[in-house]
Write an enzyme that holds these catalytic residues in place. Sequence first.
Site, PDB file in Angstrom:
ATOM      1  N   HIS A 160      67.036 -45.122  14.864  1.00 44.46           N
ATOM      2  CA  HIS A 160      67.591 -44.411  16.024  1.00 44.46           C
ATOM      3  C   HIS A 160      69.000 -43.943  15.675  1.00 44.46           C
ATOM      4  O   HIS A 160      69.722 -44.648  14.983  1.00 44.46           O
ATOM      5  CB  HIS A 160      67.630 -45.333  17.260  1.00 44.46           C
ATOM      6  CG  HIS A 160      67.791 -44.584  18.530  1.00 44.46           C
ATOM      7  ND1 HIS A 160      69.014 -44.185  19.003  1.00 44.46           N
ATOM      8  CD2 HIS A 160      66.865 -44.117  19.402  1.00 44.46           C
ATOM      9  CE1 HIS A 160      68.836 -43.526  20.131  1.00 44.46           C
ATOM     10  NE2 HIS A 160      67.541 -43.452  20.395  1.00 44.46           N
ATOM     11  N   ASP A 198      59.531 -45.801  21.151  1.00 41.56           N
ATOM     12  CA  ASP A 198      58.240 -45.174  20.883  1.00 41.56           C
ATOM     13  C   ASP A 198      57.315 -46.036  20.032  1.00 41.56           C
ATOM     14  O   ASP A 198      56.142 -45.722  19.877  1.00 41.56           O
ATOM     15  CB  ASP A 198      58.453 -43.808  20.205  1.00 41.56           C
ATOM     16  CG  ASP A 198      59.060 -42.821  21.185  1.00 41.56           C
ATOM     17  OD1 ASP A 198      58.701 -42.901  22.369  1.00 41.56           O
ATOM     18  OD2 ASP A 198      59.892 -42.003  20.779  1.00 41.56           O
TER      19      ASP A 198
HETATM   20  N1  CMC Z   1      61.615 -44.744   8.010  1.00 41.90           N
HETATM   21  C1  CMC Z   1      62.204 -44.776   6.791  1.00 41.90           C
HETATM   22  N2  CMC Z   1      63.505 -44.476   6.589  1.00 41.90           N
HETATM   23  C2  CMC Z   1      64.240 -44.121   7.644  1.00 41.90           C
HETATM   24  C3  CMC Z   1      63.696 -44.053   8.949  1.00 41.90           C
HETATM   25  C4  CMC Z   1      62.332 -44.390   9.113  1.00 41.90           C
HETATM   26  N3  CMC Z   1      61.763 -44.352  10.315  1.00 41.90           N
HETATM   27  N4  CMC Z   1      64.650 -43.661   9.822  1.00 41.90           N
HETATM   28  C5  CMC Z   1      65.754 -43.466   9.098  1.00 41.90           C
HETATM   29  N5  CMC Z   1      65.520 -43.754   7.797  1.00 41.90           N
HETATM   30  C6  CMC Z   1      66.502 -43.708   6.700  1.00 41.90           C
HETATM   31  C7  CMC Z   1      66.783 -42.276   6.281  1.00 41.90           C
HETATM   32  O1  CMC Z   1      65.921 -41.869   5.239  1.00 41.90           O
HETATM   33  C8  CMC Z   1      68.215 -42.353   5.863  1.00 41.90           C
HETATM   34  O2  CMC Z   1      68.273 -42.913   4.566  1.00 41.90           O
HETATM   35  P1  CMC Z   1      69.450 -42.448   3.538  1.00 41.90           P
HETATM   36  O3  CMC Z   1      70.745 -42.835   4.170  1.00 41.90           O
HETATM   37  O4  CMC Z   1      69.137 -43.219   2.291  1.00 41.90           O
HETATM   38  O5  CMC Z   1      69.297 -40.964   3.383  1.00 41.90           O
HETATM   39  C9  CMC Z   1      68.835 -43.379   6.815  1.00 41.90           C
HETATM   40  O6  CMC Z   1      67.741 -44.211   7.212  1.00 41.90           O
HETATM   41  C10 CMC Z   1      69.486 -42.768   8.047  1.00 41.90           C
HETATM   42  O7  CMC Z   1      68.515 -41.942   8.674  1.00 41.90           O
HETATM   43  P2  CMC Z   1      68.825 -40.516   9.315  1.00 41.90           P
HETATM   44  O8  CMC Z   1      67.596 -39.705   9.338  1.00 41.90           O
HETATM   45  O9  CMC Z   1      70.039 -39.924   8.644  1.00 41.90           O
HETATM   46  O10 CMC Z   1      69.262 -40.968  10.768  1.00 41.90           O
HETATM   47  P3  CMC Z   1      69.292 -40.042  12.039  1.00 41.90           P
HETATM   48  O11 CMC Z   1      70.193 -40.716  12.998  1.00 41.90           O
HETATM   49  O12 CMC Z   1      69.622 -38.647  11.646  1.00 41.90           O
HETATM   50  O13 CMC Z   1      67.770 -40.056  12.557  1.00 41.90           O
HETATM   51  C11 CMC Z   1      65.751 -40.727  13.618  1.00 41.90           C
HETATM   52  C12 CMC Z   1      67.283 -40.879  13.565  1.00 41.90           C
HETATM   53  C13 CMC Z   1      65.233 -41.398  14.878  1.00 41.90           C
HETATM   54  C14 CMC Z   1      65.390 -39.226  13.684  1.00 41.90           C
HETATM   55  C15 CMC Z   1      65.123 -41.379  12.359  1.00 41.90           C
HETATM   56  O14 CMC Z   1      65.433 -42.766  12.339  1.00 41.90           O
HETATM   57  C16 CMC Z   1      63.607 -41.164  12.274  1.00 41.90           C
HETATM   58  O15 CMC Z   1      63.179 -40.142  11.734  1.00 41.90           O
HETATM   59  N6  CMC Z   1      62.786 -42.112  12.812  1.00 41.90           N
HETATM   60  C17 CMC Z   1      61.345 -41.920  12.884  1.00 41.90           C
HETATM   61  C18 CMC Z   1      60.997 -41.035  14.084  1.00 41.90           C
HETATM   62  C19 CMC Z   1      61.150 -41.753  15.414  1.00 41.90           C
HETATM   63  O16 CMC Z   1      60.720 -42.885  15.564  1.00 41.90           O
HETATM   64  N7  CMC Z   1      61.735 -41.083  16.411  1.00 41.90           N
HETATM   65  C20 CMC Z   1      61.927 -41.632  17.774  1.00 41.90           C
HETATM   66  C21 CMC Z   1      63.365 -41.833  18.086  1.00 41.90           C
HETATM   67  S1  CMC Z   1      63.650 -42.842  19.542  1.00 41.90           S
HETATM   68  C22 CMC Z   1      63.020 -42.001  20.902  1.00 41.90           C
HETATM   69  C23 CMC Z   1      63.598 -40.664  21.144  1.00 41.90           C
HETATM   70  O17 CMC Z   1      64.771 -40.386  20.919  1.00 41.90           O
HETATM   71  O18 CMC Z   1      62.834 -39.845  21.619  1.00 41.90           O
END
Ligand code: CMC
Length: 416
Positions: free
Chosen positions: A299, A356
């Site tokens: 998140h 989720d």
């Molecule tokens: N699985 C594997 N690695 C992950 C995941 C994951 N679910 N989420 C983040 N990471 C890693 C990412 O690869 C990155 O690694 P590095 O620093 O080595 O590049 C690090 O963690 C930080 O991730 P980010 O993508 O830069 O973080 P963000 O704040 O931009 O993204 C997120 C947040 C929710 C989009 C992401 O965690 C994600 O894609 N999660 C899976 C999708 C998901 O469950 N979404 C629902 C969010 S909660 C409900 C809502 O808001 O609607």
Amino acid sequence: MCSVVNFNINGYHYKLPIIYGTFYEKAINISQLRENTGFITFDPGFKNTGITKSSISFIDGEKGVLLYRGYPIEQIINKCSFIETSYLILNGELPNTAQLKSFSEKIKKFNSIHKEINQILDKIPNFYHPMGILSSLTYILDIFINCLQEEDMYLHLLAKLPMLAALTYRKKVGLPPSHADDHLDYISNLLKMFFSIPNKSYEQNPIISDALNKILILHADHEQNCSTTTVRLLGSAHTGLFSSISAGMSALWGRLHGGANQAVIEMLETILKNGGNITKWIEKAKNKKDPFRLMGFGHRIYKNFDPRARIAKKVAENLIKKLRISDPILELAKNLEEKALQDSYFIEKKLYPNIDFYSGIIYQSIGIPKDMFTVMFALGRLPGWMAHWKEMKLNRDPIGRPRQIYIGYKKRNIKN
Ligand code: CMC
């Protein structure tokens, strides 16, 4: 507490004011930065950018805290109905008995859909995704509804969105359109509109209505997430409420946002179908060369447990136990969570299950099909979207218009 930050650029000294929130969260006010220095800030994904002052919900992502209008989510979930929560989020205070009765009755006044909307829905092919349908129909509602009072718009949406969702579902599964039942409360009416069968009386199941009530409350608001910011951004251009909410739904549909609930169940089903080897899928999620991510994990704000996920997990366990169904998907989800939380990759990056991860299991146990999960999220998020649109107008927020750093061609001429 300091009230300004001092900094130097190219030998010139500048001061920027600091803004504090209720819990002393701090922001550097850069609204005059470009005017005074010629510099803008660069923050893709708005990771460090506050776009407004808001009093609707508060998140402490480090501690895993969520408050709606000051009330902890853990208290709201046990003491309030979804409709009380909607009133709270929209109006700032919990309703007293008379206010709640009047609010519920006013919503019921708008419990009908124009026949043209049904005709439009009839023409939409069944293979279209329900989120696209809901977003389009919400946009179209604007043509039919002429509100003289702003409050009526909110009531229309609270009444009509569950109807649109139910009609979309029923058309897909081959059931005739249903109507609202004014004798029922909001959640019971929603369930009856979805699942009633012609010529059969619909029996309410309190276990199911309680779970639905709770999951909608968990979704009701979450400060400046992608869809809410979309709603505010459109509203800042003086776009109408219905169009702004329709755009918010489109943002919610995305798999990194609300669409994750569908993606989580699809992922769990795939893991199960392929033998249930959790370790293999965790390794896949960690592999930077593999686009696979553990859906329902991570998140932007929570770097600790998402408090909504904790509650959703309990709701899912309770629901499955009380309905006496055996759900291998819930067991798999729990094992996956346990394994991931012991893995150094997830520990170091502070990746925890989000709302989720368990919400889809709840919807599935209620009988909602996978492609309707995000629609249910939208029904829950509606009060939050409306409250932010309303607050944005009251605050007189300026039109949202970010800047960019241009990296394209220098000026050039077309060759003759
Ligand atoms: N699985 C594997 N690695 C992950 C995941 C994951 N679910 N989420 C983040 N990471 C890693 C990412 O690869 C990155 O690694 P590095 O620093 O080595 O590049 C690090 O963690 C930080 O991730 P980010 O993508 O830069 O973080 P963000 O704040 O931009 O993204 C997120 C947040 C929710 C989009 C992401 O965690 C994600 O894609 N999660 C899976 C999708 C998901 O469950 N979404 C629902 C969010 S909660 C409900 C809502 O808001 O609607």
